[in-house]
Design an enzyme around this catalytic site. Structure first.
Site, PDB file in Angstrom:
ATOM      1  N   HIS A  41     -13.857  -4.361  -8.021  1.00 58.02           N
ATOM      2  CA  HIS A  41     -14.951  -5.325  -7.862  1.00 58.02           C
ATOM      3  C   HIS A  41     -15.517  -5.776  -9.207  1.00 58.02           C
ATOM      4  O   HIS A  41     -15.765  -6.964  -9.412  1.00 58.02           O
ATOM      5  CB  HIS A  41     -16.061  -4.698  -7.007  1.00 58.02           C
ATOM      6  CG  HIS A  41     -17.198  -5.607  -6.712  1.00 58.02           C
ATOM      7  ND1 HIS A  41     -17.169  -6.543  -5.693  1.00 58.02           N
ATOM      8  CD2 HIS A  41     -18.415  -5.736  -7.299  1.00 58.02           C
ATOM      9  CE1 HIS A  41     -18.313  -7.204  -5.667  1.00 58.02           C
ATOM     10  NE2 HIS A  41     -19.084  -6.739  -6.627  1.00 58.02           N
ATOM     11  N   ASP A  99     -11.509  -3.475  -3.792  1.00 59.14           N
ATOM     12  CA  ASP A  99     -12.926  -3.778  -3.606  1.00 59.14           C
ATOM     13  C   ASP A  99     -13.291  -3.546  -2.144  1.00 59.14           C
ATOM     14  O   ASP A  99     -12.615  -4.058  -1.252  1.00 59.14           O
ATOM     15  CB  ASP A  99     -13.163  -5.249  -3.992  1.00 59.14           C
ATOM     16  CG  ASP A  99     -14.615  -5.680  -3.911  1.00 59.14           C
ATOM     17  OD1 ASP A  99     -15.480  -4.870  -3.511  1.00 59.14           O
ATOM     18  OD2 ASP A  99     -14.890  -6.843  -4.244  1.00 59.14           O
ATOM     19  N   SER A 116     -20.225 -11.896  -6.361  1.00 60.59           N
ATOM     20  CA  SER A 116     -20.734 -10.770  -5.592  1.00 60.59           C
ATOM     21  C   SER A 116     -21.981 -11.172  -4.801  1.00 60.59           C
ATOM     22  O   SER A 116     -21.912 -12.029  -3.920  1.00 60.59           O
ATOM     23  CB  SER A 116     -20.996  -9.588  -6.526  1.00 60.59           C
ATOM     24  OG  SER A 116     -21.238  -8.418  -5.816  1.00 60.59           O
TER      25      SER A 116
END
Length: 317
Positions: free
Chosen positions: A284, A254, A159
């Site tokens: 996610h 996501d 991320s």
């Protein structure tokens, strides 16, 4: 929502009503509380764990906390994965992805270096990137002292951490800095514009949707929000040539999915070798449920990818 179906293993990530992200400290406290419910690393792990403080510069006294994981009783210099944790640039520390780092170190034939970079919104861009790049330079210059093989130096993260890995790779190329052999970009946050189909579409997905992404970028960019550097949002980089061989993992549910897919495509078009994996049924935050079959399978795949990158070294194990 799209008609994509989520793996039911990730249903616990859905929260009703959806929490509004207003305060970074509240989010950090929630993360710390959640971590107390997880099991710590077993004491019998065959791991050597060492903490360092890396000075930000020769002129400054500020230090960057770093943790190095490696198998015990390994004599030869190890390849190294410099790993940056996720957390939206505003959460996370040396322990938030500890089990993942330990798993890489135990199974991928490398040392893993985790960085506690400065967090937004108190320290917006470029603070986190400055810290991460400084640790890259530290590992390069001190590789012999640390018994690390800098010819096999990879970067990776999840991320926001994947953003930092991509940005560090861009910086190293542009500054003719340390040579990075590989970048592992897991569910990467790369584009502050949030103009892709997935960014517009996924507003009510579990754990992390468009509203969270908007807050993430606002806090990370701070006063730089009107003059965005490609080192803050790597999707803005016009030239992706001469970057390291890459592995890109995208989650199908996501809001960041399409920017990861587009970055992988552009890397390929720029002549960079890329392995791309899109898993349609995961959100996610899938890695926060490590017991899920898909989470286990993807972690195993990441280990296999890393072992392939470090194959000339891993043959010694």
């Amino acid at each position: 929502m799209s008609n994509l179906l989520m793996d039911p293993a990730f249903a616990p990530l859905a929260k009703e009503p959806r929490a509004v992200l207003r305060n970074a400290n509240v989010a950090r406290e929630a993360l710390s509380a959640a971590r107390l419910e997880t099991r710590p690393l077993p004491s019998d792990y065959d791991l050597e764990i060492t903490d360092y403080d890396v000075r930000l510069s020769e002129e400054e006294k500020a230090q960057i906390p770093v943790r190095i994981y490696r198998r015990k009783n390994v004599i030869s210099a190890l390849p190294v994965l410099l790993y940056f944790h996720g957390g939206g640039f505003f959460c996370g520390d040396l322990f938030s992805e500890e089990s993942q780092c330990a798993h890489y170190a135990l199974n991928a034939g490398c040392a893993v270096v985790c960085v506690a970079y400065r967090l937004a919104p108190e320290e917006p861009f470029p603070a986190a990137l400055t810290d991460c790049y400084r640790v890259l330079e530290f590992l390069w210059s001190k590789s012999r002292d640390l018994n690390l093989d800098r010819d096999f130096l990879a970067v990776g993260g999840s991320s926001a951490g994947a953003n930092l890995a991509a940005a560090v790779s861009l910086l190293a190329r542009d500054r003719t800095g340390p040579k990075i052999c590989f970048q592992m970009l897991l569910i990467p946050a790369l584009d502050d514009r949030l103009e892709t189909l997935s960014a517009r579409q996924f507003t009510d997905v579990p754990d992390f949707g468009r509203s969270e992404a908007e807050v993430m970028w606002r806090w990370y960019l701070g006063e730089h929000a009107h003059n965005i550097s490609p080192y803050a949002a790597p999707a803005r980089a016009k030239d992706l040539s001469d970057l390291p061989t890459s592995y890109v993992l995208c989650a199908g549910l996501d809001p960041l999915r399409d920017e990861g897919l587009d970055y992988a495509r552009r890397l390929t078009e720029a002549g960079v070798a890329v392995e791309l994996h899109l898993v349609p049924s995961i959100p996610h935050g899938f890695a926060s449920i490590p017991s899920a079959a898909i989470s286990k399978r993807l972690l195993k795949e990441q280990v296999e990818v890393l072992r392939g990158v470090f194959s000339r070294k891993s043959e010694q194990f």
